[in-house]
Design a protein around this motif. Structure first.
Motif, PDB file in Angstrom:
ATOM      1  N   ILE A  57       9.288   9.595  -9.078  1.00 51.86           N
ATOM      2  CA  ILE A  57       9.554   8.457  -8.188  1.00 51.86           C
ATOM      3  C   ILE A  57       8.902   8.684  -6.831  1.00 51.86           C
ATOM      4  CG2 ILE A  57      11.369   7.142  -7.026  1.00 51.86           C
ATOM      5  CD1 ILE A  57      13.202   7.821  -9.381  1.00 51.86           C
ATOM      6  N   VAL A  58       8.979   9.908  -6.337  1.00 50.71           N
ATOM      7  CA  VAL A  58       8.378  10.239  -5.047  1.00 50.71           C
ATOM      8  C   VAL A  58       6.867  10.025  -5.088  1.00 50.71           C
ATOM      9  CG1 VAL A  58       7.832  12.146  -3.482  1.00 50.71           C
ATOM     10  CG2 VAL A  58      10.172  11.829  -4.302  1.00 50.71           C
ATOM     11  N   ILE A  59       6.225  10.518  -6.137  1.00 50.16           N
ATOM     12  CA  ILE A  59       4.772  10.384  -6.268  1.00 50.16           C
ATOM     13  C   ILE A  59       4.386   8.913  -6.370  1.00 50.16           C
ATOM     14  CG2 ILE A  59       2.789  10.839  -7.754  1.00 50.16           C
ATOM     15  CD1 ILE A  59       4.055  13.519  -8.459  1.00 50.16           C
ATOM     16  N   ALA A  60       5.112   8.153  -7.186  1.00 51.95           N
ATOM     17  CA  ALA A  60       4.780   6.741  -7.389  1.00 51.95           C
ATOM     18  C   ALA A  60       4.916   5.950  -6.089  1.00 51.95           C
ATOM     19  CB  ALA A  60       5.675   6.145  -8.475  1.00 51.95           C
ATOM     20  N   LEU A  61       6.066   6.073  -5.415  1.00 55.05           N
ATOM     21  CA  LEU A  61       6.290   5.314  -4.183  1.00 55.05           C
ATOM     22  C   LEU A  61       5.378   5.803  -3.057  1.00 55.05           C
ATOM     23  CD1 LEU A  61      10.201   5.045  -4.224  1.00 55.05           C
ATOM     24  CD2 LEU A  61       8.550   3.234  -4.717  1.00 55.05           C
ATOM     25  N   GLU A  68       7.204  17.485  -1.070  1.00 52.84           N
ATOM     26  CA  GLU A  68       6.437  16.521  -1.857  1.00 52.84           C
ATOM     27  C   GLU A  68       6.376  15.158  -1.177  1.00 52.84           C
ATOM     28  OE1 GLU A  68       8.309  19.583  -4.514  1.00 52.84           O
ATOM     29  OE2 GLU A  68       9.042  18.211  -2.974  1.00 52.84           O
ATOM     30  N   VAL A  69       7.474  14.767  -0.516  1.00 51.80           N
ATOM     31  CA  VAL A  69       7.511  13.472   0.159  1.00 51.80           C
ATOM     32  C   VAL A  69       6.546  13.460   1.336  1.00 51.80           C
ATOM     33  CG1 VAL A  69       8.975  11.812   1.367  1.00 51.80           C
ATOM     34  CG2 VAL A  69       9.904  13.134  -0.541  1.00 51.80           C
ATOM     35  N   GLY A  70       6.651  14.469   2.192  1.00 54.64           N
ATOM     36  CA  GLY A  70       5.740  14.557   3.321  1.00 54.64           C
ATOM     37  C   GLY A  70       4.290  14.641   2.883  1.00 54.64           C
ATOM     38  N   PHE A  71       4.048  15.331   1.789  1.00 56.38           N
ATOM     39  CA  PHE A  71       2.694  15.504   1.274  1.00 56.38           C
ATOM     40  C   PHE A  71       2.068  14.162   0.903  1.00 56.38           C
ATOM     41  CE2 PHE A  71      -0.345  16.351  -2.142  1.00 56.38           C
ATOM     42  CZ  PHE A  71      -1.121  17.360  -1.591  1.00 56.38           C
ATOM     43  N   CYS A 105      -3.240   2.119  -8.048  1.00 54.55           N
ATOM     44  CA  CYS A 105      -3.114   3.443  -7.444  1.00 54.55           C
ATOM     45  C   CYS A 105      -2.341   4.423  -8.311  1.00 54.55           C
ATOM     46  CB  CYS A 105      -2.462   3.340  -6.069  1.00 54.55           C
ATOM     47  SG  CYS A 105      -0.720   2.873  -6.102  1.00 54.55           S
ATOM     48  N   LEU A 106      -1.601   3.927  -9.307  1.00 55.53           N
ATOM     49  CA  LEU A 106      -0.766   4.816 -10.116  1.00 55.53           C
ATOM     50  C   LEU A 106      -1.559   5.577 -11.176  1.00 55.53           C
ATOM     51  CD1 LEU A 106       2.429   2.628 -10.635  1.00 55.53           C
ATOM     52  CD2 LEU A 106       2.054   4.465  -8.984  1.00 55.53           C
ATOM     53  N   ALA A 107      -2.677   5.013 -11.622  1.00 54.35           N
ATOM     54  CA  ALA A 107      -3.442   5.654 -12.703  1.00 54.35           C
ATOM     55  C   ALA A 107      -3.871   7.085 -12.375  1.00 54.35           C
ATOM     56  CB  ALA A 107      -4.645   4.794 -13.070  1.00 54.35           C
ATOM     57  N   PRO A 108      -4.446   7.357 -11.189  1.00 59.22           N
ATOM     58  CA  PRO A 108      -4.877   8.736 -10.903  1.00 59.22           C
ATOM     59  C   PRO A 108      -3.727   9.738 -10.792  1.00 59.22           C
ATOM     60  CG  PRO A 108      -5.944   7.159  -9.434  1.00 59.22           C
ATOM     61  CD  PRO A 108      -4.837   6.432 -10.123  1.00 59.22           C
ATOM     62  N   THR A 109      -2.480   9.239 -10.613  1.00 55.96           N
ATOM     63  CA  THR A 109      -1.356  10.161 -10.431  1.00 55.96           C
ATOM     64  C   THR A 109      -0.694  10.567 -11.746  1.00 55.96           C
ATOM     65  OG1 THR A 109       0.322   8.412 -10.209  1.00 55.96           O
ATOM     66  CG2 THR A 109      -0.868   9.056  -8.213  1.00 55.96           C
ATOM     67  N   ALA A 110      -1.124   9.965 -12.867  1.00 52.82           N
ATOM     68  CA  ALA A 110      -0.468  10.260 -14.145  1.00 52.82           C
ATOM     69  C   ALA A 110      -0.590  11.735 -14.510  1.00 52.82           C
ATOM     70  CB  ALA A 110      -1.064   9.381 -15.247  1.00 52.82           C
ATOM     71  N   LEU A 133      11.969   5.911   0.695  1.00 53.56           N
ATOM     72  CA  LEU A 133      10.569   5.636   0.359  1.00 53.56           C
ATOM     73  C   LEU A 133      10.385   4.206  -0.124  1.00 53.56           C
ATOM     74  CD1 LEU A 133       9.280   8.881  -1.396  1.00 53.56           C
ATOM     75  CD2 LEU A 133       8.317   7.786   0.626  1.00 53.56           C
ATOM     76  N   LEU A 134      11.326   3.715  -0.923  1.00 51.65           N
ATOM     77  CA  LEU A 134      11.255   2.342  -1.407  1.00 51.65           C
ATOM     78  C   LEU A 134      11.226   1.361  -0.234  1.00 51.65           C
ATOM     79  CD1 LEU A 134      11.368   0.218  -3.690  1.00 51.65           C
ATOM     80  CD2 LEU A 134      13.870   0.429  -3.615  1.00 51.65           C
ATOM     81  N   LEU A 135      12.088   1.579   0.745  1.00 46.91           N
ATOM     82  CA  LEU A 135      12.124   0.692   1.902  1.00 46.91           C
ATOM     83  C   LEU A 135      10.828   0.802   2.718  1.00 46.91           C
ATOM     84  CD1 LEU A 135      15.830   1.205   3.046  1.00 46.91           C
ATOM     85  CD2 LEU A 135      14.848  -0.766   1.854  1.00 46.91           C
ATOM     86  N   GLY A 136      10.283   2.006   2.797  1.00 43.53           N
ATOM     87  CA  GLY A 136       9.006   2.181   3.483  1.00 43.53           C
ATOM     88  C   GLY A 136       7.886   1.426   2.803  1.00 43.53           C
ATOM     89  N   VAL A 137       7.869   1.470   1.466  1.00 41.50           N
ATOM     90  CA  VAL A 137       6.847   0.755   0.701  1.00 41.50           C
ATOM     91  C   VAL A 137       6.995  -0.748   0.900  1.00 41.50           C
ATOM     92  CG1 VAL A 137       6.025   0.218  -1.625  1.00 41.50           C
ATOM     93  CG2 VAL A 137       6.564   2.576  -1.023  1.00 41.50           C
ATOM     94  N   ILE A 138       8.224  -1.254   0.811  1.00 40.63           N
ATOM     95  CA  ILE A 138       8.462  -2.688   1.003  1.00 40.63           C
ATOM     96  C   ILE A 138       8.022  -3.128   2.405  1.00 40.63           C
ATOM     97  CG2 ILE A 138      10.257  -4.461   1.185  1.00 40.63           C
ATOM     98  CD1 ILE A 138      11.787  -2.957  -1.019  1.00 40.63           C
ATOM     99  N   LEU A 139       8.342  -2.296   3.408  1.00 34.04           N
ATOM    100  CA  LEU A 139       7.907  -2.609   4.770  1.00 34.04           C
ATOM    101  C   LEU A 139       6.382  -2.666   4.857  1.00 34.04           C
ATOM    102  CD1 LEU A 139       8.629  -3.056   7.774  1.00 34.04           C
ATOM    103  CD2 LEU A 139       8.457  -0.573   8.068  1.00 34.04           C
TER     104      LEU A 139
END
Length: 446
Positions: A67-71, A119-122, A303-308, A274-280
């Motif tokens: 979830i962290v990587i995706a958002l 991981e979040v900060g990264f 953007c999600l494809a390279p993170t799989a 993170l979800l709220l940050g993405v929505i913002l």
């Protein structure tokens, strides 16, 4: 199985993984999965439990990290498409100058990393690192490694980061004094492991010209492009950070079992923040700048494809760590540390270090070691509790390798090979651990 046999088996498994991936070019997930199963069987685990153990480790790791990587990647994509990451890069270069951009990235990692997991900060800061590297013409290692050093130092040493906070509670240390000593020791350690080390190691490592993740998160520079304001961009990045910081202090801000306390804990949850940050970012960096909803949907899907592959590898590292725990190898390592007749500070560092190597998680290493050492520390007068927190955190950062999700995040985002990741990221973590321990021991003598 004897302890020596289990330890030797674990070491050989790690070496075999590195050789299989680096020398024989075997898919990393296949290599980790296969050798984890072999290690489990060699260690005497019942065959019926082996696969279940690995799956449990993968699931437990990905339940948070995926979830962290995706958002985080979606937020990074919005920063790239809107020009926000470029705006921050321009501002940093203007403030610090091109020659000092790597120092700026260390300080940003240090500040942003305070309330959030590594991981979040990264994932929040990588788009900025890519843009700064491109605008300055400096190596991605020269820019990115100081950033991850800053993130890692606060991850292990400084409250209100969750692991450090738990250690403060376990040792009954003073929060203010712990933060003071953490910053005093953490800044020179971050400088040594970040800009100073990066300036040395970046000379001998050449990264591939094409980086698929960079291509996703960085747009070509266009002089005619109107960039979003610095304030709007920073707000999108710092909103999750501020919410997580409020969540970590929820019990101080409001009494337990109140609506305000529960609300702060909810908003401070990593995924929710993170979800709220993405929505913002969808609103301020997207819709308000004329980007259509259809384009925002396309950006967030693309953007999600390279993170799989990254997500899968992080999960595999968690699976290997679970095998080490369920096979009894981690317990052997803990017993080895507890059997050493050394000072409490050194024992806390050694125990956390061995758990870190065995499990791959700095948070698990720090919290587990703190709970084990706390009763011993209570019987050892003269040991400063605040320094004990820092010693435990320093040990929990050492020698990141293939069972650590952070290892694979750094490898894939920086587009490095496994040996290159060992030469950079693993060394950085070890430098942080040893330098922080040395400074803790130095301070303890006064």
């Amino acid at each position: 199985m004897g302890p020596s046999f289990l330890l030797l088996s674990a070491v050989l498994a790690v070496v075999a993984m590195v050789i299989a991936i680096a020398r024989f070019k075997i898919n990393p997930f296949i290599a980790i999965f296969s050798l984890s199963l072999i290690l489990a069987l060699v260690a005497g685990m019942p065959p019926g439990d082996v696969v279940k153990s690995f799956e449990t480790g993968v699931g437990g790791t990905l339940g948070h990290i995926a979830i962290v990587i995706a958002l985080g990647t979606m937020l990074g994509k919005m920063l790239a498409e809107s020009g926000g990451a470029e705006q921050i890069a321009n501002t940093l270069i203007a403030l610090f100058g091109k020659r000092n951009a790597h120092w700026a990235m260390m300080f940003i990692g240090f500040i942003v990393g305070l309330p959030v997991f590594f991981e979040v900060g990264f994932v929040l800061l990588m788009p900025i690192a890519f843009n700064v590297a491109r605008r300055t013409g400096m190596s991605m290692l020269m820019i990115g490694l100081p950033m991850v050093a800053g993130l890692s130092v606060v991850h292990g040493l400084i409250p209100p980061h969750p692991a450090a906070l738990l250690a403060v509670q376990a040792y009954q240390a003073d929060m203010g004094h712990t933060i003071f000593w953490g910053v005093l020791i953490g800044l020179p350690v971050a400088a040594l492991a970040g800009p100073i080390f990066a300036s040395i190691v970046s000379r001998g490592i050449i990264l591939p010209a094409d980086n698929p993740i960079e291509a996703t998160l960085v747009k070509p520079h266009d002089d005619k492009r109107v960039l979003p304001s610095f304030g709007a961009t920073v707000l999108a990045i710092l909103l999750p950070v501020v919410l997580m910081l409020m969540g970590s202090w929820a019990d101080v801000i409001a009494p337990g079992k109140t609506i305000l306390n529960a609300t702060l804990h909810l908003l401070g949850n990593t995924d929710i923040a993170l979800l709220l940050g993405v929505i913002l970012s969808f609103i301020t960096l997207g819709v308000m700048r004329g980007i259509t909803r259809e384009e925002i949907l396309r950006f967030s899907n693309e953007c999600l494809a390279p993170t799989a592959a990254i997500t899968l590898l992080v999960g595999a590292g968690g699976g290997f760590g679970r095998i080490l725990i369920d096979s009894g190898i981690s317990k052997v390592i803990v017993d080895l540390a507890l059997g050493a007749h050394i000072s409490v500070l050194l024992l806390a560092w050694l125990l956390a270090a061995l758990i870190r190597v065995a499990t791959g998680s700095a948070t698990v290493a720090m919290t587990t070691a703190a709970n084990i050492i706390a009763p011993l520390a209570a019987q050892a007068p003269g040991t400063k509790a605040e320094l004990l927190v820092l010693a435990t955190g320093a040990g929990a950062l050492i020698l990141s390798h293939v069972n650590d999700g952070g290892f694979w995040l750094v490898k894939e985002y920086f587009n490095m090979s496994v040996p290159q990741t060992f030469r950079t990221w693993t060394v950085i973590e070890t430098v942080i651990s040893l330098a922080a321990l040395a400074l803790v021991l130095l301070v303890s003598t006064f």
